[in-house]
Design an enzyme around this catalytic site. Structure first.
Site, PDB file in Angstrom:
ATOM      1  CG  HIS A   1      -4.551   9.322  -0.367  1.00  0.00           C
ATOM      2  ND1 HIS A   1      -3.555   9.689   0.045  1.00  0.00           N
ATOM      3  CD2 HIS A   1      -4.865   9.452   1.620  1.00  0.00           C
ATOM      4  CE1 HIS A   1      -2.931   9.074   1.655  1.00  0.00           C
ATOM      5  NE2 HIS A   1      -3.935   8.920   2.115  1.00  0.00           N
TER       6      HIS A   1
ATOM      7  CE  LYS B   1      -3.746   4.808   0.526  1.00  0.00           C
ATOM      8  NZ  LYS B   1      -2.636   4.790   0.906  1.00  0.00           N
TER       9      LYS B   1
ATOM     10  CE1 TYR C   1       0.321   7.804   2.496  1.00  0.00           C
ATOM     11  CE2 TYR C   1       1.208   5.450   1.831  1.00  0.00           C
ATOM     12  CZ  TYR C   1      -0.238   6.910   2.936  1.00  0.00           C
ATOM     13  OH  TYR C   1      -1.191   5.634   3.266  1.00  0.00           O
TER      14      TYR C   1
ATOM     15  CG  ASP D   1      -1.439   1.156   1.236  1.00  0.00           C
ATOM     16  OD1 ASP D   1      -3.275   1.317   0.439  1.00  0.00           O
ATOM     17  OD2 ASP D   1      -1.413   1.958   1.354  1.00  0.00           O
TER      18      ASP D   1
HETATM   19  P1  NDP Z   1       0.066   1.032  11.657  1.00  0.00           P
HETATM   20  O1  NDP Z   1      -1.397   0.739  12.749  1.00  0.00           O
HETATM   21  O2  NDP Z   1       0.444   0.065  10.475  1.00  0.00           O
HETATM   22  O3  NDP Z   1       1.540   0.990  12.912  1.00  0.00           O
HETATM   23  C1  NDP Z   1       2.926   1.425  12.044  1.00  0.00           C
HETATM   24  C2  NDP Z   1       3.576   2.028  13.462  1.00  0.00           C
HETATM   25  O4  NDP Z   1       4.018   0.346  13.952  1.00  0.00           O
HETATM   26  C3  NDP Z   1       4.774   1.843  13.095  1.00  0.00           C
HETATM   27  O5  NDP Z   1       5.003   2.985  14.289  1.00  0.00           O
HETATM   28  C4  NDP Z   1       5.628   0.523  13.467  1.00  0.00           C
HETATM   29  O6  NDP Z   1       6.792   0.567  14.048  1.00  0.00           O
HETATM   30  C5  NDP Z   1       5.241   0.564  14.367  1.00  0.00           C
HETATM   31  N1  NDP Z   1       4.978  -1.374  14.515  1.00  0.00           N
HETATM   32  C6  NDP Z   1       4.308  -2.209  13.050  1.00  0.00           C
HETATM   33  N2  NDP Z   1       4.728  -3.212  13.513  1.00  0.00           N
HETATM   34  C7  NDP Z   1       4.529  -3.637  15.171  1.00  0.00           C
HETATM   35  C8  NDP Z   1       4.446  -4.642  15.916  1.00  0.00           C
HETATM   36  N3  NDP Z   1       4.337  -6.231  15.325  1.00  0.00           N
HETATM   37  N4  NDP Z   1       5.003  -4.704  17.016  1.00  0.00           N
HETATM   38  C9  NDP Z   1       5.685  -3.087  17.214  1.00  0.00           C
HETATM   39  N5  NDP Z   1       5.345  -2.659  16.870  1.00  0.00           N
HETATM   40  C10 NDP Z   1       5.028  -2.183  15.506  1.00  0.00           C
HETATM   41  O7  NDP Z   1      -0.144   2.065  11.223  1.00  0.00           O
HETATM   42  P2  NDP Z   1       0.198   3.520  10.248  1.00  0.00           P
HETATM   43  O8  NDP Z   1      -0.652   4.473  10.222  1.00  0.00           O
HETATM   44  O9  NDP Z   1       1.123   3.386   9.189  1.00  0.00           O
HETATM   45  O10 NDP Z   1      -0.748   2.424   9.003  1.00  0.00           O
HETATM   46  C11 NDP Z   1      -1.046   1.571   8.313  1.00  0.00           C
HETATM   47  C12 NDP Z   1      -1.034   1.736   6.893  1.00  0.00           C
HETATM   48  O11 NDP Z   1      -2.064   2.482   6.011  1.00  0.00           O
HETATM   49  C13 NDP Z   1       0.228   2.821   6.529  1.00  0.00           C
HETATM   50  O12 NDP Z   1       1.618   2.947   6.048  1.00  0.00           O
HETATM   51  C14 NDP Z   1      -0.464   3.501   4.609  1.00  0.00           C
HETATM   52  O13 NDP Z   1       0.328   2.357   4.127  1.00  0.00           O
HETATM   53  C15 NDP Z   1      -1.972   3.004   5.502  1.00  0.00           C
HETATM   54  N6  NDP Z   1      -2.392   4.562   5.624  1.00  0.00           N
HETATM   55  C16 NDP Z   1      -3.543   4.690   5.009  1.00  0.00           C
HETATM   56  C17 NDP Z   1      -4.102   6.216   5.094  1.00  0.00           C
HETATM   57  C18 NDP Z   1      -5.008   6.397   4.465  1.00  0.00           C
HETATM   58  O14 NDP Z   1      -5.127   8.406   4.649  1.00  0.00           O
HETATM   59  N7  NDP Z   1      -5.569   5.939   3.388  1.00  0.00           N
HETATM   60  C19 NDP Z   1      -3.533   6.658   6.567  1.00  0.00           C
HETATM   61  C20 NDP Z   1      -2.885   6.201   7.530  1.00  0.00           C
HETATM   62  C21 NDP Z   1      -2.616   5.069   7.209  1.00  0.00           C
HETATM   63  P3  NDP Z   1       8.398   0.665  12.727  1.00  0.00           P
HETATM   64  O15 NDP Z   1       8.051   0.743  11.511  1.00  0.00           O
HETATM   65  O16 NDP Z   1       9.637   1.489  13.682  1.00  0.00           O
HETATM   66  O17 NDP Z   1       9.020  -0.792  12.907  1.00  0.00           O
END
Ligand code: NDP
Length: 321
Positions: A113, A80, A51, A46
């Protein structure tokens, strides 16, 4: 173990787990995460124009395709249309830019988006200015992208129930997917029920509660509002312990069992691996009920887009004010 998929109205399939890539624009970090993901069975990625990482994803995918380790039809790539592309004369331009960066002939899913339209900003630090928009007219332009073969499926993101309904009622090509914030504390049951009745596959973004959001809003001099943590919640931990799994597993599996796709983001190889290791356990009815009862609704919305207050004044602002 192969990752299951959900069927889209377009006839294509979307893998139930994808790699989120928001806030992953460091080349080395994202390359590492993508390679770890592809090696561990992820086939769904995604991204979004905003981004600013489509070129990195494009490069890594190209390497995997050229080496023959994966075939294009095995991959599912979502990108998006940005807020400043939500105009009838901009859709084609933006999808072409994304395809060029991704080095692809087509994407699998192209989403609007966010429902608010803005005028173009010269650089990311310029203030946002909103402009009027008509979602139905813009949707017709997305449909044309399907006709032209630039995307296989189309959908929306961050649209509320009324906004989704309007697209559904006026679409020639139905939305295949709705991507919304969704996690244990913000479950959006009514919206999901409606979408699933319409055969729209819901994709949960921020399925782990986006613990990195604070870092993002700090750039705007803001603090993220305090929300419960999936990783620290005693009931989530209790269920995780019972199954010999982690809180992340519980949060993600909860969505899969509601037939919702998850796109957890991580740039940490062992977490990327952890987040797809979801298919050796099942949450039982009592677990699902306990987790369902943890929903606190709007108060737990993390990605509230309040970093640009002007967005909330637009008539298409999707969230309660
Ligand atoms: P998530 O809920 O996926 O959380 C991501 C965070 O959690 C990062 O800081 C990561 O750290 C940490 N993390 C990941 N896996 C673990 C684990 N197993 N244990 C502990 N910590 C963990 O948040 P996002 O907001 O990034 O959402 C996911 C995706 O959704 C985005 O990346 C994007 O692609 C999409 N999105 C879409 C939006 C929209 O408007 N359409 C808005 C927001 C998100 P680290 O990377 O340091 O490991």
């Amino acid at each position: 173990m192969a990752v299951p998929s959900f069927e889209l109205v377009s006839g294509y399939k979307i893998p139930a787990v994808g790699l989120g890539t928001w806030q992953s624009s460091d080349e080395k970090e994202l390359e590492g995460a993508l390679n770890a993901a592809l090696e561990n069975g992820y086939r769904h990625i995604d991204t979004a124009f905003v981004y600013q990482n489509e070129h990195i994803i494009g490069r890594v995918i190209k390497e995997w395709l050229t080496s023959g380790k994966v075939k294009r039809e095995e991959l599912f790539i979502t990108t998006k249309l940005p807020m400043d592309g939500i105009a009838t004369d901009k859709v084609e331009l933006y999808i072409k830019k994304s395809l060029e960066s991704l080095q692809l002939d087509y994407v699998d899913l192209y989403l609007i988006h966010f429902p608010v339209a803005t005028s173009e900003r010269k650089n990311p630090t310029d203030p946002f200015q909103t402009i009027p928009t008509d979602h139905v007219a813009v949707w017709k332009k997305l449909e044309e992208q399907v006709d032209a073969g630039r995307t296989r499926s189309i959908g929306i993101s961050n649209f509320n129930l009324k906004q989704v309904e309007r697209i559904v009622k006026n679409a020639r090509i139905k939305p295949a997917s709705l991507q919304i914030e969704n996690h244990i504390f913000l479950q959006q049951k009514e919206l999901i029920k409606y979408a699933q009745e319409q055969k729209i596959v819901v994709v949960a973004y921020s399925p782990l509660g986006s613990p990195g959001y604070g870092k993002f809003v700090a750039r705007f001099g803001l603090e993220a509002k305090p929300v419960p943590s999936i990783f620290e919640h005693p009931k989530v931990n209790e269920i995780a312990k019972k199954h010999g799994k982690t809180p992340a597993h519980v949060a993600l599996k909860f969505q899969l069992q509601r037939k919702v796709v998850v796109i957890p983001k991580s740039v940490t190889a062992n977490r990327v691996k952890e987040n797809i290791n979801l298919f050796d356990f099942t949450l039982d009815e009592q677990d699902m009920k306990t987790l369902s009862d943890l929903d606190v609704g709007e108060a737990a919305r993390v990605c509230d887009f309040k970093f640009a207050p002007v967005l909330a004044d637009h008539p298409e602002w999707p969230f309660p004010k």
